[in-house]
Enzyme design. Structure first.
Site, PDB file in Angstrom:
ATOM      1  N   HIS A  62     155.205  13.154  54.162  1.00 17.42           N
ATOM      2  CA  HIS A  62     155.753  11.886  53.686  1.00 17.42           C
ATOM      3  C   HIS A  62     156.944  11.392  54.494  1.00 17.42           C
ATOM      4  O   HIS A  62     157.381  10.256  54.306  1.00 17.42           O
ATOM      5  CB  HIS A  62     156.164  12.018  52.216  1.00 17.42           C
ATOM      6  CG  HIS A  62     155.072  12.584  51.367  1.00 17.42           C
ATOM      7  ND1 HIS A  62     155.052  13.907  50.960  1.00 17.42           N
ATOM      8  CD2 HIS A  62     153.939  12.033  50.887  1.00 17.42           C
ATOM      9  CE1 HIS A  62     153.962  14.126  50.250  1.00 17.42           C
ATOM     10  NE2 HIS A  62     153.258  13.018  50.190  1.00 17.42           N
TER      11      HIS A  62
ATOM     12  N   GLU B 233     158.277   9.036  50.471  1.00 11.55           N
ATOM     13  CA  GLU B 233     158.152   8.229  51.688  1.00 11.55           C
ATOM     14  C   GLU B 233     159.200   7.123  51.717  1.00 11.55           C
ATOM     15  O   GLU B 233     159.811   6.856  52.758  1.00 11.55           O
ATOM     16  CB  GLU B 233     156.743   7.628  51.765  1.00 11.55           C
ATOM     17  CG  GLU B 233     156.492   6.889  53.064  1.00 11.55           C
ATOM     18  CD  GLU B 233     155.113   6.273  53.119  1.00 11.55           C
ATOM     19  OE1 GLU B 233     154.978   5.199  53.743  1.00 11.55           O
ATOM     20  OE2 GLU B 233     154.166   6.853  52.533  1.00 11.55           O
TER      21      GLU B 233
ATOM     22  N   SER C 109     150.530  11.513  43.220  1.00 17.37           N
ATOM     23  CA  SER C 109     149.873  10.969  44.412  1.00 17.37           C
ATOM     24  C   SER C 109     149.797   9.450  44.306  1.00 17.37           C
ATOM     25  O   SER C 109     149.019   8.909  43.510  1.00 17.37           O
ATOM     26  CB  SER C 109     148.471  11.561  44.559  1.00 17.37           C
ATOM     27  OG  SER C 109     147.736  10.868  45.543  1.00 17.37           O
ATOM     28  N   SER C 110     150.572   8.764  45.118  1.00 20.84           N
ATOM     29  CA  SER C 110     150.610   7.304  45.042  1.00 20.84           C
ATOM     30  C   SER C 110     149.253   6.691  45.322  1.00 20.84           C
ATOM     31  O   SER C 110     148.772   5.829  44.574  1.00 20.84           O
ATOM     32  CB  SER C 110     151.644   6.764  46.046  1.00 20.84           C
ATOM     33  OG  SER C 110     151.626   5.350  46.076  1.00 20.84           O
TER      34      SER C 110
ATOM     35  N   CYS D  47     142.709  12.469  54.328  1.00 23.58           N
ATOM     36  CA  CYS D  47     142.901  11.599  55.489  1.00 23.58           C
ATOM     37  C   CYS D  47     143.401  12.452  56.650  1.00 23.58           C
ATOM     38  O   CYS D  47     143.694  13.642  56.502  1.00 23.58           O
ATOM     39  CB  CYS D  47     143.904  10.503  55.162  1.00 23.58           C
ATOM     40  SG  CYS D  47     145.579  11.136  54.810  1.00 23.58           S
TER      41      CYS D  47
ATOM     42  N   CYS E 182     153.302  12.379  58.735  1.00 21.86           N
ATOM     43  CA  CYS E 182     152.138  11.624  59.185  1.00 21.86           C
ATOM     44  C   CYS E 182     152.560  10.637  60.267  1.00 21.86           C
ATOM     45  O   CYS E 182     153.567   9.922  60.100  1.00 21.86           O
ATOM     46  CB  CYS E 182     151.506  10.874  58.018  1.00 21.86           C
ATOM     47  SG  CYS E 182     150.169   9.770  58.511  1.00 21.86           S
TER      48      CYS E 182
END
Length: 321
Positions: free
Chosen positions: A79, A131, A227-228, A17, A101
């Site tokens: 995060h 996060e 990795s969520s 992303c 991000c």
């Protein structure tokens, strides 16, 4: 030799992303600009391959900003971090580049605003995720973590309490919707973000998997265990009755998964580089699978600018050259 699998369908969109691209580019450009070492707090993104590749170039990953030698350069991961991290970095004289991000930063801004306005903040997310730790740090005394519908039902707050909700950006769209429905029923006046917090990439990758499921017998999701968003893709498939497995790369594939499977779906989480997809495709080709194609082509055109600190450094370096 696999004799049943006839085709592999590639989900689209998949992989990196804009936030991950920005974070990885940040570390790479700092290494190009200054040379090693460049310290990075936590994993820059949750992918073991990305971390190993950056380590090979001279990045040093640490668990805590206080582990970075005084005066050195440190990058904060995609995060996001709590305000205390910035304070610790400043106290050590670290040259900090913030690769958070922008969509996570938006959630942090919301948390600060809600706390300042006297709201109790209901943070929908997973305990211990970086996060969530960073977002909670913006207003720890005002924030309550809600991980499930059961948590929402168990909240010990008055029905007319002044509450607002925010969410981790990498959650299951469907499960989060169920939690929000429960919160709205319990607290009809709850204040919601003007735009949902689950990021565009997480949402798009989940929808692309759903779109694929009717045509596949098995889904492989490339992504690391921590990795969520990758784990959510596995859950989406299984919730819809399709077998699914999370793999770091082709070496994790168990050929017994393929017994009786004619069509394999393949996708990758938002922190997994496309080269890993290529490697898995080559693994299938080596076993006689020739029909490998994209299920649909969906382009994402989101881009995020590099962190302002890095843009200034790059502009200065260009001026001096």
């Amino acid at each position: 030799m696999i004799r049943v699998v006839k085709r592999v369908l590639l989900a689209s969109p998949r992989g990196y992303c804009a936030g991950v691209e920005r974070a990885v580019d940040t570390v790479e450009k700092l290494l190009d600009l200054h040379g090693p070492p460049v310290y990075v707090r936590k994993q820059i993104v949750h992918n073991a391959h990305v971390v190993r590749d950056l380590e090979a170039r001279g990045a040093i990953f640490v668990e805590d900003e206080r582990d970075v030698p005084e005066g050195q350069r440190v990058v904060l991961s995609a995060h996001g971090v709590a305000p205390s991290v910035y304070a610790n970095a400043e106290a050590r004289g670290l040259k900090t580049t913030d690769a958070t991000c922008p969509l996570v930063t938006k959630v942090h801004v919301q948390a600060r605003r809600y706390a300042a306005e006297g709201y109790t903040i209901l943070l929908i997310g997973h305990e211990g995720h970086e996060e969530v730790v960073g977002t909670t740090g913006e207003a720890p005394d005002a924030t309550i973590l809600v991980q499930s519908v059961a948590d929402a039902e168990a909240l010990d707050l008055a029905a007319d309490a002044k509450v607002a909700y925010i969410t981790q950006t990498t959650l299951s769209v469907d499960e989060t919707g169920e939690i929000i429905t429960a919160l709205r029923r319990r607290f009809p006046q709850i204040y919601a973000p003007k735009k949902e917090d689950i990021c565009y990439a997480t949402t798009n990758r989940q929808w692309s998997v759903k779109d694929l499921l009717g045509e596949v017998d098995l889904l492989l999701v490339i992504g690391s265990r921590n990795s969520s968003n990758s784990n959510r893709l596995v859950e989406v498939a299984r919730a819809n009755g399709v077998a699914a497995h999370l793999i770091d790369d082709e070496t994790d594939i168990d050929e017994t998964w393929l017994d009786g499977v004619e069509t394999v779906g393949l996708t990758s989480g938002a922190s997994a580089p496309e080269k890993l997809v290529d490697r898995v495709c080559e693994w299938f080709r080596a076993r006689g699978v020739e029909n490998i194609s994209a299920h649909r082509i969906v382009d994402e055109d989101v881009e995020f600018r590099l962190p302002v600190e890095l843009r200034r450094e790059l502009a200065l370096a260009e001026a001096q050259s």
